[in-house]
Design an enzyme around this catalytic site. Structure first.
Site, PDB file in Angstrom:
ATOM      1  N   HIS A  12       0.795  -1.230   0.000  1.00  0.00           N
ATOM      2  CA  HIS A  12       0.000   0.000   0.000  1.00  0.00           C
ATOM      3  C   HIS A  12       0.833   1.289   0.000  1.00  0.00           C
ATOM      4  O   HIS A  12       0.316   2.359   0.308  1.00  0.00           O
ATOM      5  CB  HIS A  12      -0.964   0.002   1.193  1.00  0.00           C
ATOM      6  CG  HIS A  12      -0.284   0.074   2.531  1.00  0.00           C
ATOM      7  ND1 HIS A  12      -0.854  -0.434   3.674  1.00  0.00           N
ATOM      8  CD2 HIS A  12       0.913   0.599   2.925  1.00  0.00           C
ATOM      9  CE1 HIS A  12      -0.035  -0.223   4.699  1.00  0.00           C
ATOM     10  NE2 HIS A  12       1.028   0.405   4.268  1.00  0.00           N
ATOM     11  N   HIS A  59      -2.308   4.500   9.767  1.00  0.00           N
ATOM     12  CA  HIS A  59      -0.943   4.879  10.139  1.00  0.00           C
ATOM     13  C   HIS A  59      -0.988   6.105  11.051  1.00  0.00           C
ATOM     14  O   HIS A  59      -0.488   7.166  10.696  1.00  0.00           O
ATOM     15  CB  HIS A  59      -0.114   5.159   8.896  1.00  0.00           C
ATOM     16  CG  HIS A  59       0.034   3.983   7.976  1.00  0.00           C
ATOM     17  ND1 HIS A  59      -0.970   3.544   7.132  1.00  0.00           N
ATOM     18  CD2 HIS A  59       1.076   3.139   7.767  1.00  0.00           C
ATOM     19  CE1 HIS A  59      -0.553   2.493   6.454  1.00  0.00           C
ATOM     20  NE2 HIS A  59       0.682   2.222   6.822  1.00  0.00           N
TER      21      HIS A  59
END
Ligand code: DHB
Ligand code: FE
Length: 290
Positions: A12, A59
């Site tokens: 990703h 994240h």
């Protein structure tokens, strides 16, 4: 009845999103990455799902160190692209599927997995980059992703992180949940993140091609055994961010051959791709069909 017809696995890397958004996808460096997804974009058109159950990690964008859910299921009607520091990516918003998501939450929680229910969440590169890779660039204003998406966030950022074993069993529970939803839906499950990479410390830049390819082999052929791998092995051999790969075991656990009731045949490998480098990461990608 809803059913899971395929699983997709992909890295990703945020720089992939930036390459697309800044019109750099034709540069030779990025061409080598995007070439691995030409098949996949056509495959998505030929095998259009009704819903994507997308396993990814946040994240420290939607969540922070103030609150760290191990497993979080998105039950909202829509999700906005997150601002990760440079403004939100110019991509369409993500439509959710509250009915199926709530059903999966009900089923999986009653099946003894403790999920956090999330009714509002911005989604970062962990979710939007796999969508861009698989569906191609979309007009942020008039474009749309091909179908609703159920975001499923896994904590692989702050220790302690869940084991591969638990992720695999969770995938099996998600299969049971989907198959007990009383509507004819074609569902794809995606496992994202990885492959080997380390973004900090003396080993920053670590890539391990042999380990990555063995992981892909084992994910296809012996996922239950692969799920026993302790997290310290990921960190040692695939780098600190290589631990993102436990998310692939959720998707693999939802395939027919490892079903807890009425198992089916082994999945067909529709596509396999591996490339180094993309930013600091090895890019791995698989499509498995039930
Ligand atoms: C990179 C990779 C990641 O998985 C991530 O979350 C952030 C950065 C990188 O390769 O730069
Ligand atoms: Fe990441």
């Amino acid at each position: 009845m809803a059913r899971i017809t395929a699983s997709v696995y992909t890295s990703h890397v945020p720089a992939i999103g930036a390459a697309l958004d800044l019109g750099k996808s034709h540069e030779p460096y990025w061409q080598k990455v995007f070439a691995g997804y030409e098949f996949s974009k056509q495959w998505m058109k030929d095998h259009k799902p009704d819903v994507i159950f997308l396993v990814f990690n946040d994240h420290a964008t939607a969540f922070s160190l103030e609150m760290i859910p191990t497993f979080a299921i998105g039950t909202a009607a829509s999700y906005a692209p997150a601002d990760e520091g440079w403004g939100p990516r110019p991509v369409p918003g993500v439509q959710g599927h509250p009915a199926l998501a709530s059903h999966i939450a009900q089923s999986v929680i009653q099946d003894d997995f403790d999920l956090t229910i999330v009714n509002r969440m911005d989604v970062d590169h962990g979710l939007t980059v796999p969508l861009s890779l698989m569906c191609g660039a979309q007009d942020p204003k008039n474009g749309a992703w091909p179908c609703p998406v159920i975001p499923f966030a896994v904590n692989v950022v702050q220790y302690p992180v869940p084991s591969g074993r638990r992720c695999f069993a969770l995938g099996q529970a998600i299969r049971r949940a989907v198959e007990s939803f009383d509507e004819d839906l074609n569902v794809h499950i995606w496992g994202t993140g990885g492959m080997s990479h380390q973004l900090q410390g003396p080993r920053a830049g670590l890539i391990n091609r042999e380990w990555d390819n063995r992981f892909l082999d084992r994910l296809i052929d012996e996922p239950a055994e692969l799920a026993q791998l302790p997290h310290i092995d990921y960190v040692r051999d695939a780098g600190s961010e290589g631990i993102e790969l436990v998310m692939w075991l959720i998707a693999r656990g939802a395939m027919a051959d490892v079903a807890t009731a009425h198992p089916g045949p082994k999945p067909q490998v529709a596509h396999r791709f591996y490339h180094v480098p993309a930013s600091n990461t090895a890019v791995g990608h698989l499509i498995l069909e039930n």
